[in-house]
Enzyme design. Structure first.
Site, mmCIF file in Angstrom:
data_model
loop_
_atom_site.group_PDB
_atom_site.id
_atom_site.type_symbol
_atom_site.label_atom_id
_atom_site.label_comp_id
_atom_site.label_asym_id
_atom_site.label_seq_id
_atom_site.Cartn_x
_atom_site.Cartn_y
_atom_site.Cartn_z
ATOM 1 N N ARG A 137 -21.502 -50.426 -32.958
ATOM 2 C CA ARG A 137 -21.902 -52.163 -33.281
ATOM 3 C C ARG A 137 -23.571 -51.752 -34.580
ATOM 4 O O ARG A 137 -23.402 -52.089 -35.295
ATOM 5 C CB ARG A 137 -22.192 -52.890 -32.765
ATOM 6 C CG ARG A 137 -22.382 -54.105 -33.538
ATOM 7 C CD ARG A 137 -21.956 -55.198 -31.957
ATOM 8 N NE ARG A 137 -20.769 -55.755 -32.026
ATOM 9 C CZ ARG A 137 -20.432 -56.297 -30.732
ATOM 10 N NH1 ARG A 137 -21.632 -56.845 -30.152
ATOM 11 N NH2 ARG A 137 -19.171 -56.101 -30.819
ATOM 12 N N CYS A 166 -17.863 -60.178 -11.459
ATOM 13 C CA CYS A 166 -18.843 -61.761 -11.431
ATOM 14 C C CYS A 166 -17.951 -62.857 -11.873
ATOM 15 O O CYS A 166 -17.494 -61.843 -13.099
ATOM 16 C CB CYS A 166 -19.682 -61.194 -12.179
ATOM 17 S SG CYS A 166 -20.747 -59.603 -11.059
HETATM 18 S S1 SF4 Z 1 -17.995 -57.432 -13.303
HETATM 19 FE FE1 SF4 Z 1 -20.406 -58.249 -13.462
HETATM 20 S S2 SF4 Z 1 -21.355 -55.665 -13.414
HETATM 21 FE FE2 SF4 Z 1 -18.956 -55.661 -13.700
HETATM 22 S S3 SF4 Z 1 -19.286 -55.353 -15.676
HETATM 23 FE FE3 SF4 Z 1 -19.116 -57.721 -15.748
HETATM 24 S S4 SF4 Z 1 -21.199 -58.548 -15.447
HETATM 25 FE FE4 SF4 Z 1 -20.894 -56.658 -14.915
#
Ligand code: SF4
Length: 465
Positions: A164, A181
């Protein structure tokens, strides 16, 4: 052999995941280097009395010997991935269990035993829990936001490589993470199963890097690239490093936060061979800065790997001045630089965790001046459709004329600041004159310009190279 309720649960989870992994070649190949469940055999002799910091861990995982607990592969294999497992650690009313099972059909659950041990199981509003445990709001508010708000797919030049900005690229090696997450920007990938880039795909990425000598910065991310085995990761990093025009390599990983045991001496020794490597991680709350996390960061730093932190501003997690101040000060204490505070991207399934932009600006305002500037991250919004990052900060300029600014300081006091007049900049020529000749020339030129413009202030010369 002593097997209490929690350790039995963990033992069974290993077995069930072994079955899952048989249908998932990538994960088995990259992470599961030992037979699943092998490490789950333990005896009373292995047990050590809990220390103060282990209180929560021992409440949930009391029977796990320290050596096994600290084995990152064991932690990885024993991730909690369904609601029935979860309820053995965190009490959930029946209705909520039913709801969360629906949520996980679209947005799966994965949390390491280590990260789970940081959660207060009796507090539904726990800031660690909000990041790891699904919420029905992921579904009820799912009409808001977009699957890929940053337009990452549009900027992929070859599969997995996002180009990008002119001088840097993002290499996405896998979509596997130790923890999913709940605020993840790449949540859309969770529904497509787990994958790791094949050797051919990686070779295509490397070939693109080799052919584009404007690329001086390669960011290796995911998913989480540290889910790859150290030897596989080395085979990729060594090839990136061998490209002459690549100056720095950056690794984006949340392992220091969600599974710090992964940052072992083998990994650190490998990374230290390919300096300069920078590491960006993702602490969001001061309670994530445990002894284990601090030690992991210390191992990286001692291996010559600087660490920056990129927090995401999350409702009910870190959306107050007090929490963010504590987090950033604690990060500095473990020698991690607070780098960015991201406005949570408008990703489908994350709306309940997003805050108004004003909250981020107010947090920065509440930190600036009250603590060291080193502790104040840059608050940024990542624009939709690949517009890039835009820094936002409180407005300290009350008024401005050509000659003067009225500025307010962090206490709200107003100050008049004289604005220097514009001056002509003298460019250096290609040939380097001697310092004396050069200074004389500058002064002569300046004198000439002063005369022409009638400037009386002849005691300043500005040189820009
Ligand atoms: S799940 Fe958590 S650690 Fe994995 S890419 Fe998404 S924000 Fe990052």
């Amino acid at each position: 052999m002593k097997v209490n309720k929690c350790s039995t649960t963990v033992k069974c989870q290993s077995k069930s995941r072994a079955h899952n992994n048989n249908t998932d070649g990538h994960t088995t190949e990259e992470v599961e280097e030992e037979p699943p469940g092998k490490s789950c055999v333990f005896s009373d002799e292995d047990e050590e009395p809990p220390s103060k910091i282990d209180i929560s861990k021992h409440r949930l995982f009391g029977g796990i010997p320290k050596a096994i607990w600290n084995d990152w592969k064991w932690q990885f294999r024993n991730r909690i991935t369904d609601i029935d497992q979860l309820t053995q650690f965190i009490p959930l009313p029946l209705e909520e269990q039913t709801n969360l099972k629906l949520v996980t059909m679209r947005y799966p659950l994965s949390v390491t035993p280590y990260y789970l041990s940081l959660i207060d199981p009796d507090d539904p509003g726990d800031p660690i829990r909000k990041q790891a445990i699904p919420s029905i709001l992921e579904m009820t508010m799912a009409s808001l936001g977009a699957e890929d708000p940053l337009g990452e797919k549009e900027d992929s030049v070859v599969p997995g490589l996002v180009h990008r900005y002119p001088d840097r690229v993002l290499m996405v090696l896998t979509d596997i993470c130790p923890m999913l997450c709940r605020h993840c920007t790449r949540k859309r990938e969770w529904q497509h199963g787990r994958w790791v880039r094949t050797n051919n795909e990686i070779e295509a990425m490397l070939e693109y890097l080799r052919r584009n000598d404007s690329i001086r910065d390669v960011i290796i991310s995911g998913g989480d690239p540290l889910t790859l085995s150290t030897s596989h990761l080395e085979s990729i990093i060594s090839k990136v490093r061998s490209i002459r025009h690549v100056e720095i390599i950056r690794i984006g990983t949340r392992f220091p936060v969600v599974l710090p045991q992964r940052i072992d001496s083998e990994l650190c020794a490998m990374l230290s061979k390919y300096s300069p490597i920078w590491l960006n991680t993702h602490f969001n709350h001061p309670r994530e800065i445990t002894l284990e996390a601090a030690e992991a960061c210390d191992r990286l730093l001692r291996s010559g790997i600087p660490i920056n932190n990129q927090s995401v501003l999350l409702r009910g997690v870190n959306d107050t001045v007090e929490t963010m101040l504590r987090l950033c000060q604690d990060l500095l204490r473990i020698k991690v630089r607070p780098y960015y505070l991201f406005q949570c991207d408008e990703v489908q399934g994350t709306e309940h965790l997003r805050t108004p932009v004003e909250v981020g600006i107010k947090i920065i305002e509440g930190m600036r001046g009250y603590t060291s500037g080193l502790a104040v991250p840059t608050f940024v919004v990542d624009l939709p459709h690949g517009g890039g990052k835009v820094p936002l900060q409180p407005d300290y300029v009350v008024s401005q004329t050509e000659n003067e600014l009225v500025l307010r300081n962090y206490e709200g006091r107003l100050f008049h600041y004289r604005n220097p007049k514009k001056q002509t900049h003298i460019k250096l020529k290609d040939e380097e004159p001697s310092p004396v000749a050069y200074t004389t020339k500058l002064l002569n030129n300046y004198e000439l310009e002063s005369k022409i413009k009638g400037t009386e202030n002849a005691d300043r010369v500005v040189v820009r190279s």
